[in-house]
Scaffold this motif. Sequence first.
Motif, PDB file in Angstrom:
ATOM      1  N   VAL A 123       0.855  -1.187   0.000  1.00 46.78           N
ATOM      2  CA  VAL A 123       0.000   0.000   0.000  1.00 46.78           C
ATOM      3  C   VAL A 123       0.888   1.233   0.000  1.00 46.78           C
ATOM      4  N   SER A 124       0.336   2.318  -0.536  1.00 48.22           N
ATOM      5  CA  SER A 124       1.116   3.556  -0.588  1.00 48.22           C
ATOM      6  C   SER A 124       1.105   4.293   0.749  1.00 48.22           C
ATOM      7  N   ARG A 125       0.029   4.137   1.481  1.00 48.82           N
ATOM      8  CA  ARG A 125      -0.118   4.749   2.804  1.00 48.82           C
ATOM      9  C   ARG A 125      -0.830   3.773   3.723  1.00 48.82           C
ATOM     10  N   PRO A 126      -0.354   3.689   4.975  1.00 49.87           N
ATOM     11  CA  PRO A 126       0.860   4.286   5.547  1.00 49.87           C
ATOM     12  C   PRO A 126       2.134   3.655   4.978  1.00 49.87           C
ATOM     13  N   LEU A 127       3.250   4.283   5.216  1.00 45.22           N
ATOM     14  CA  LEU A 127       4.521   3.749   4.755  1.00 45.22           C
ATOM     15  C   LEU A 127       4.874   2.478   5.506  1.00 45.22           C
ATOM     16  N   ASN A 128       5.637   1.637   4.850  1.00 46.65           N
ATOM     17  CA  ASN A 128       6.111   0.381   5.443  1.00 46.65           C
ATOM     18  C   ASN A 128       4.955  -0.500   5.946  1.00 46.65           C
ATOM     19  N   HIS A 129       3.908  -0.531   5.176  1.00 50.39           N
ATOM     20  CA  HIS A 129       2.752  -1.365   5.523  1.00 50.39           C
ATOM     21  C   HIS A 129       2.401  -2.320   4.373  1.00 50.39           C
ATOM     22  N   PRO A 160       4.199  -9.828  16.340  1.00 47.56           N
ATOM     23  CA  PRO A 160       3.338  -9.247  17.378  1.00 47.56           C
ATOM     24  C   PRO A 160       1.959  -8.812  16.842  1.00 47.56           C
ATOM     25  N   VAL A 161       0.943  -8.913  17.707  1.00 52.07           N
ATOM     26  CA  VAL A 161      -0.422  -8.495  17.376  1.00 52.07           C
ATOM     27  C   VAL A 161      -0.711  -7.184  18.101  1.00 52.07           C
ATOM     28  N   LEU A 162      -1.312  -6.219  17.403  1.00 48.99           N
ATOM     29  CA  LEU A 162      -1.642  -4.923  17.988  1.00 48.99           C
ATOM     30  C   LEU A 162      -2.974  -5.020  18.712  1.00 48.99           C
ATOM     31  N   ASP A 163      -2.958  -5.062  20.021  1.00 47.60           N
ATOM     32  CA  ASP A 163      -4.194  -5.243  20.793  1.00 47.60           C
ATOM     33  C   ASP A 163      -5.165  -4.076  20.643  1.00 47.60           C
ATOM     34  N   ASP A 164      -4.630  -2.869  20.385  1.00 46.48           N
ATOM     35  CA  ASP A 164      -5.512  -1.704  20.253  1.00 46.48           C
ATOM     36  C   ASP A 164      -6.430  -1.784  19.036  1.00 46.48           C
ATOM     37  N   GLY A 182      -4.039  -5.144   8.667  1.00 51.17           N
ATOM     38  CA  GLY A 182      -2.886  -4.324   8.283  1.00 51.17           C
ATOM     39  C   GLY A 182      -1.609  -4.846   8.941  1.00 51.17           C
ATOM     40  N   ILE A 183      -0.519  -4.773   8.214  1.00 47.44           N
ATOM     41  CA  ILE A 183       0.776  -5.222   8.741  1.00 47.44           C
ATOM     42  C   ILE A 183       1.726  -4.027   8.753  1.00 47.44           C
ATOM     43  N   GLY A 184       2.131  -3.610   9.966  1.00 50.51           N
ATOM     44  CA  GLY A 184       3.178  -2.591  10.095  1.00 50.51           C
ATOM     45  C   GLY A 184       4.522  -3.311  10.123  1.00 50.51           C
ATOM     46  N   LEU A 185       5.331  -3.117   9.123  1.00 43.31           N
ATOM     47  CA  LEU A 185       6.535  -3.936   8.966  1.00 43.31           C
ATOM     48  C   LEU A 185       7.628  -3.580   9.982  1.00 43.31           C
ATOM     49  N   THR A 186       7.735  -2.347  10.350  1.00 42.82           N
ATOM     50  CA  THR A 186       8.814  -1.930  11.254  1.00 42.82           C
ATOM     51  C   THR A 186       8.289  -0.994  12.330  1.00 42.82           C
ATOM     52  N   GLN A 238     -10.434  -6.975  10.290  1.00 41.67           N
ATOM     53  CA  GLN A 238     -11.394  -5.882  10.238  1.00 41.67           C
ATOM     54  C   GLN A 238     -12.351  -6.086   9.064  1.00 41.67           C
ATOM     55  N   THR A 239     -13.532  -5.519   9.201  1.00 43.36           N
ATOM     56  CA  THR A 239     -14.504  -5.633   8.102  1.00 43.36           C
ATOM     57  C   THR A 239     -14.248  -4.599   7.001  1.00 43.36           C
ATOM     58  N   GLU A 240     -13.522  -3.519   7.323  1.00 40.78           N
ATOM     59  CA  GLU A 240     -13.242  -2.452   6.355  1.00 40.78           C
ATOM     60  C   GLU A 240     -11.740  -2.306   6.142  1.00 40.78           C
ATOM     61  N   MET A 241     -11.344  -2.116   4.910  1.00 42.20           N
ATOM     62  CA  MET A 241      -9.938  -1.940   4.581  1.00 42.20           C
ATOM     63  C   MET A 241      -9.358  -0.706   5.277  1.00 42.20           C
ATOM     64  N   ALA A 242     -10.142   0.365   5.302  1.00 40.52           N
ATOM     65  CA  ALA A 242      -9.648   1.606   5.917  1.00 40.52           C
ATOM     66  C   ALA A 242      -9.332   1.390   7.390  1.00 40.52           C
ATOM     67  N   ASP A 243     -10.140   0.593   8.090  1.00 38.31           N
ATOM     68  CA  ASP A 243      -9.883   0.331   9.519  1.00 38.31           C
ATOM     69  C   ASP A 243      -8.576  -0.446   9.699  1.00 38.31           C
ATOM     70  N   ALA A 244      -8.301  -1.360   8.781  1.00 32.01           N
ATOM     71  CA  ALA A 244      -7.068  -2.160   8.888  1.00 32.01           C
ATOM     72  C   ALA A 244      -5.822  -1.321   8.683  1.00 32.01           C
ATOM     73  N   LEU A 245      -5.945  -0.222   7.913  1.00 29.87           N
ATOM     74  CA  LEU A 245      -4.786   0.597   7.613  1.00 29.87           C
ATOM     75  C   LEU A 245      -4.730   1.883   8.448  1.00 29.87           C
ATOM     76  N   THR A 246      -5.540   1.931   9.481  1.00 28.41           N
ATOM     77  CA  THR A 246      -5.557   3.096  10.354  1.00 28.41           C
ATOM     78  C   THR A 246      -4.329   3.152  11.255  1.00 28.41           C
ATOM     79  N   TYR A 247      -3.761   2.015  11.615  1.00 31.98           N
ATOM     80  CA  TYR A 247      -2.732   1.945  12.650  1.00 31.98           C
ATOM     81  C   TYR A 247      -1.335   1.989  12.045  1.00 31.98           C
TER      82      TYR A 247
END
Length: 247
Positions: A123-129, A160-164, A182-186, A238-247
Motif C-alpha cells: 500500500v502507498s499509505r501508511p509507509l512500510n505497511h 506481534p499483534v496490535l491489541d488496540d 494491516g501489517i506494520g513492517l517496522t 477488520q470488516t473495512e480496509m480503511a480500519d485495517a490501515l488506520t494503525y
Amino acid sequence: MRSNRIRTTTFAATALLAALSLTACGSENGTSESAKAGSAAPAAHQAAHQAVKESRPPAATAAPEEKTTGTVSTPDNTTAPVRSDAKNTTDATKRTGSGSATKPDRTPVTCDGGNTRTAVTTVSRPLNHLLLTLTNTGDRTCYAYYAPGLRFDDAQAAFPVLDDSKPQAVVTLDPGQSAYAGIGLTGEPGAGPSPREATRLQVHFSARSGEGSTGTPVSLTLPTDTYWDDNGFVTYWQTEMADALTY
C-alpha cells in the motif's frame, strides 16, 4: 226369329259382363293378396334378423389403453403401473419417498486456509505497511477470529499483534465477503535491530478459543523489497480496509 237374336245377344252380353266381373274380382283379390304377402315379407325378415342378433353373445368392451412409465412398490410387495401423467408421477414420488433432496449443511465455520483465499499486497499509505485480504470462498458463513498469526520466512517467534486494533465483534464473512488486516513492517526508526528482508509469509488462523491456530495455514510470496523487524505488528481482522490501515 228377331226375338231369338235379341235374347242371344242379351245372353252374350250378360256372359261377357259376368266374365269381366270375375276377371276384375280375380285381379282385385290377386293384387290384395300380393300386397299382403309383400308387406308381410319385410316384417318376417326383420323378425328373423332380430332373433339372430339377440342370439349372438355381447361383444366385449375394450378398456381404454393407459400409457405407463414404470412401476412403484405397493404394500404387498407387488408392483403397480405408474401412469405417465405428471400428477400420478408426483404421487408415486410421494409414496416411495424418492426425489427428496437433503438440505446442505449451512452451519457457520471458522475461517481458515481451506475455505478462504488470502492475498498480501503493498500500500502507498501508511509507509512500510502491507495489507492482508481474506475472502470467504466456501459455501458457508465463516468467522475470522482475532488476528492472523504471521511468520516471516523461518522466524521462530510469531509476529506481534496490535491489541488496540481489536474490533467490537467477531468478523463474520458470508460466502464471497472479505476481511482485512494491516501489517506494520517496522517500528520506530532506531528502536530495535536493523530490518531484514523476507520473501515468504506464513499465515495461520486463530481458533475460536483464542488458543493457538486452527485449520490449514497458507504460505504467500511477499512483494519485492519487503523488510521487517521485531517492532512491527499485525492488526486484528477488520470488516473495512480503511480500519485495517488506520494503525
